[in-house]
Design a protein around this motif. Structure first.
Motif, PDB file in Angstrom:
ATOM      1  N   SER A  32       0.816  -1.212   0.000  1.00 18.51           N
ATOM      2  CA  SER A  32       0.000   0.000   0.000  1.00 18.51           C
ATOM      3  C   SER A  32       0.847   1.258   0.000  1.00 18.51           C
ATOM      4  O   SER A  32       0.364   2.334  -0.395  1.00 18.51           O
ATOM      5  CB  SER A  32      -0.933   0.007   1.214  1.00 18.51           C
ATOM      6  OG  SER A  32      -0.200  -0.123   2.418  1.00 18.51           O
ATOM      7  N   ALA A  33       2.093   1.159   0.414  1.00 20.26           N
ATOM      8  CA  ALA A  33       3.006   2.308   0.390  1.00 20.26           C
ATOM      9  C   ALA A  33       4.428   1.770   0.336  1.00 20.26           C
ATOM     10  O   ALA A  33       4.730   0.706   0.890  1.00 20.26           O
ATOM     11  CB  ALA A  33       2.827   3.202   1.604  1.00 20.26           C
ATOM     12  N   ILE A  51       5.851   6.656  -1.753  1.00 18.97           N
ATOM     13  CA  ILE A  51       4.708   6.574  -2.666  1.00 18.97           C
ATOM     14  C   ILE A  51       3.593   5.862  -1.911  1.00 18.97           C
ATOM     15  O   ILE A  51       3.811   4.780  -1.343  1.00 18.97           O
ATOM     16  CB  ILE A  51       5.063   5.800  -3.939  1.00 18.97           C
ATOM     17  CG1 ILE A  51       6.052   6.583  -4.784  1.00 18.97           C
ATOM     18  CG2 ILE A  51       3.795   5.518  -4.754  1.00 18.97           C
ATOM     19  CD1 ILE A  51       6.489   5.851  -6.036  1.00 18.97           C
ATOM     20  N   ILE A  52       2.418   6.452  -1.938  1.00 13.69           N
ATOM     21  CA  ILE A  52       1.259   5.884  -1.238  1.00 13.69           C
ATOM     22  C   ILE A  52       0.183   5.570  -2.260  1.00 13.69           C
ATOM     23  O   ILE A  52      -0.222   6.446  -3.031  1.00 13.69           O
ATOM     24  CB  ILE A  52       0.711   6.858  -0.191  1.00 13.69           C
ATOM     25  CG1 ILE A  52       1.804   7.229   0.813  1.00 13.69           C
ATOM     26  CG2 ILE A  52      -0.489   6.235   0.542  1.00 13.69           C
ATOM     27  CD1 ILE A  52       1.432   8.371   1.716  1.00 13.69           C
ATOM     28  N   GLY A  53      -0.220   4.326  -2.309  1.00  5.28           N
ATOM     29  CA  GLY A  53      -1.254   3.947  -3.262  1.00  5.28           C
ATOM     30  C   GLY A  53      -0.728   4.016  -4.687  1.00  5.28           C
ATOM     31  O   GLY A  53       0.427   3.711  -4.960  1.00  5.28           O
ATOM     32  N   ASP A  54      -1.590   4.473  -5.590  1.00  6.06           N
ATOM     33  CA  ASP A  54      -1.228   4.494  -7.005  1.00  6.06           C
ATOM     34  C   ASP A  54      -0.280   5.628  -7.356  1.00  6.06           C
ATOM     35  O   ASP A  54       0.635   5.444  -8.157  1.00  6.06           O
ATOM     36  CB  ASP A  54      -2.492   4.599  -7.865  1.00  6.06           C
ATOM     37  CG  ASP A  54      -3.319   3.332  -7.822  1.00  6.06           C
ATOM     38  OD1 ASP A  54      -4.528   3.375  -8.096  1.00  6.06           O
ATOM     39  OD2 ASP A  54      -2.728   2.264  -7.513  1.00  6.06           O
ATOM     40  N   SER A  70       9.972   7.641  -7.522  1.00 12.57           N
ATOM     41  CA  SER A  70       9.138   7.107  -8.593  1.00 12.57           C
ATOM     42  C   SER A  70       8.995   5.611  -8.366  1.00 12.57           C
ATOM     43  O   SER A  70       9.718   5.011  -7.565  1.00 12.57           O
ATOM     44  CB  SER A  70       9.753   7.393  -9.961  1.00 12.57           C
ATOM     45  OG  SER A  70      11.019   6.775 -10.090  1.00 12.57           O
ATOM     46  N   GLY A  71       8.097   5.004  -9.105  1.00 14.11           N
ATOM     47  CA  GLY A  71       7.903   3.574  -8.967  1.00 14.11           C
ATOM     48  C   GLY A  71       6.452   3.208  -9.079  1.00 14.11           C
ATOM     49  O   GLY A  71       5.625   4.010  -9.506  1.00 14.11           O
ATOM     50  N   ASP A  72       6.186   2.005  -8.685  1.00 11.70           N
ATOM     51  CA  ASP A  72       4.843   1.467  -8.857  1.00 11.70           C
ATOM     52  C   ASP A  72       4.599   0.447  -7.748  1.00 11.70           C
ATOM     53  O   ASP A  72       5.227  -0.621  -7.747  1.00 11.70           O
ATOM     54  CB  ASP A  72       4.736   0.817 -10.242  1.00 11.70           C
ATOM     55  CG  ASP A  72       3.314   0.437 -10.594  1.00 11.70           C
ATOM     56  OD1 ASP A  72       2.493   0.210  -9.674  1.00 11.70           O
ATOM     57  OD2 ASP A  72       3.011   0.333 -11.787  1.00 11.70           O
ATOM     58  N   THR A  73       3.712   0.796  -6.820  1.00  9.38           N
ATOM     59  CA  THR A  73       3.453  -0.148  -5.729  1.00  9.38           C
ATOM     60  C   THR A  73       2.837  -1.441  -6.249  1.00  9.38           C
ATOM     61  O   THR A  73       3.039  -2.508  -5.671  1.00  9.38           O
ATOM     62  CB  THR A  73       2.528   0.469  -4.672  1.00  9.38           C
ATOM     63  OG1 THR A  73       1.319   0.907  -5.296  1.00  9.38           O
ATOM     64  CG2 THR A  73       3.196   1.646  -3.976  1.00  9.38           C
ATOM     65  N   ALA A  74       2.120  -1.361  -7.366  1.00  9.52           N
ATOM     66  CA  ALA A  74       1.532  -2.569  -7.937  1.00  9.52           C
ATOM     67  C   ALA A  74       2.603  -3.490  -8.502  1.00  9.52           C
ATOM     68  O   ALA A  74       2.428  -4.712  -8.554  1.00  9.52           O
ATOM     69  CB  ALA A  74       0.527  -2.206  -9.024  1.00  9.52           C
ATOM     70  N   LYS A  75       3.716  -2.911  -8.923  1.00  6.17           N
ATOM     71  CA  LYS A  75       4.836  -3.695  -9.454  1.00  6.17           C
ATOM     72  C   LYS A  75       5.918  -3.909  -8.403  1.00  6.17           C
ATOM     73  O   LYS A  75       6.965  -4.477  -8.704  1.00  6.17           O
ATOM     74  CB  LYS A  75       5.410  -3.019 -10.691  1.00  6.17           C
ATOM     75  CG  LYS A  75       4.433  -2.961 -11.864  1.00  6.17           C
ATOM     76  CD  LYS A  75       5.069  -2.301 -13.067  1.00  6.17           C
ATOM     77  CE  LYS A  75       4.092  -2.252 -14.238  1.00  6.17           C
ATOM     78  NZ  LYS A  75       4.679  -1.592 -15.430  1.00  6.17           N
ATOM     79  N   ASN A  76       5.669  -3.403  -7.205  1.00  7.64           N
ATOM     80  CA  ASN A  76       6.576  -3.654  -6.075  1.00  7.64           C
ATOM     81  C   ASN A  76       7.974  -3.099  -6.281  1.00  7.64           C
ATOM     82  O   ASN A  76       8.962  -3.700  -5.858  1.00  7.64           O
ATOM     83  CB  ASN A  76       6.658  -5.153  -5.763  1.00  7.64           C
ATOM     84  CG  ASN A  76       5.307  -5.747  -5.452  1.00  7.64           C
ATOM     85  OD1 ASN A  76       4.407  -5.060  -5.009  1.00  7.64           O
ATOM     86  ND2 ASN A  76       5.165  -7.034  -5.705  1.00  7.64           N
ATOM     87  N   THR A  77       8.065  -1.951  -6.942  1.00  5.08           N
ATOM     88  CA  THR A  77       9.363  -1.325  -7.144  1.00  5.08           C
ATOM     89  C   THR A  77       9.285   0.164  -6.808  1.00  5.08           C
ATOM     90  O   THR A  77       8.238   0.802  -6.982  1.00  5.08           O
ATOM     91  CB  THR A  77       9.843  -1.473  -8.597  1.00  5.08           C
ATOM     92  OG1 THR A  77       8.883  -0.875  -9.465  1.00  5.08           O
ATOM     93  CG2 THR A  77      10.044  -2.924  -8.972  1.00  5.08           C
ATOM     94  N   VAL A  78      10.409   0.683  -6.358  1.00  6.87           N
ATOM     95  CA  VAL A  78      10.484   2.113  -6.073  1.00  6.87           C
ATOM     96  C   VAL A  78      11.909   2.581  -6.335  1.00  6.87           C
ATOM     97  O   VAL A  78      12.870   1.821  -6.150  1.00  6.87           O
ATOM     98  CB  VAL A  78      10.036   2.406  -4.619  1.00  6.87           C
ATOM     99  CG1 VAL A  78      11.032   1.843  -3.620  1.00  6.87           C
ATOM    100  CG2 VAL A  78       9.838   3.893  -4.400  1.00  6.87           C
TER     101      VAL A  78
END
Length: 123
Positions: A32-33, A51-54, A70-78
């Motif tokens: 989630s973050a 990053i929180i959420g989308d 930057s990154g994507d919590t849905a892709k598990n990268t930051v």
């Protein structure tokens, strides 16, 4: 189990740039973050950026403008792009993920941490 693997730390001269990356691995979880904290010598750990959420981001006020997450919590990268680095940015930088996992009664939320990566900025 969730594992966070960081990369990209190192030694840089003042005014230089570094990019940190973190990837979460495992199964059966969602994030989630996700973000970065740091601990400088003799100081407490502090939030750098998250990053929180989308697409919501949160920065330490003193770092906004020099650091970009930057990154994507849905892709598990930051990632953390650090520009105009200063000697006072010297610290161990830790990746953090707020992880949700299903349980027999619903779900649970836990913090997971990477092993830390050293960033040293020379004057």
């Amino acid at each position: 189990q969730v594992r966070l693997v960081e990369s990209g730390g190192g030694l840089v001269q003042a005014g230089g740039s570094l990019r940190l990356s973190c990837a979460a691995s495992g199964s059966g979880f969602s994030i989630s973050a996700m973000g970065w904290y740091r601990r400088a010598p003799g100081k407490q750990r502090e939030l750098v950026a998250q990053i929180i959420g989308d697409d919501s981001t949160n920065y330490a006020d003193s770092l906004r403008g020099r650091f970009t997450i930057s990154g994507d919590t849905a892709k598990n990268t930051v990632h953390l792009q650090m520009n105009s680095l200063k000697p006072e940015d010297t610290a161990v930088y830790y990746c953090n993920a707020v992880v949700d996992r299903p349980t027999s009664w619903g779900s649970r939320t836990d913090d997971f941490w990477g092993q830390g990566t050293q960033v040293t900025v020379s004057s």
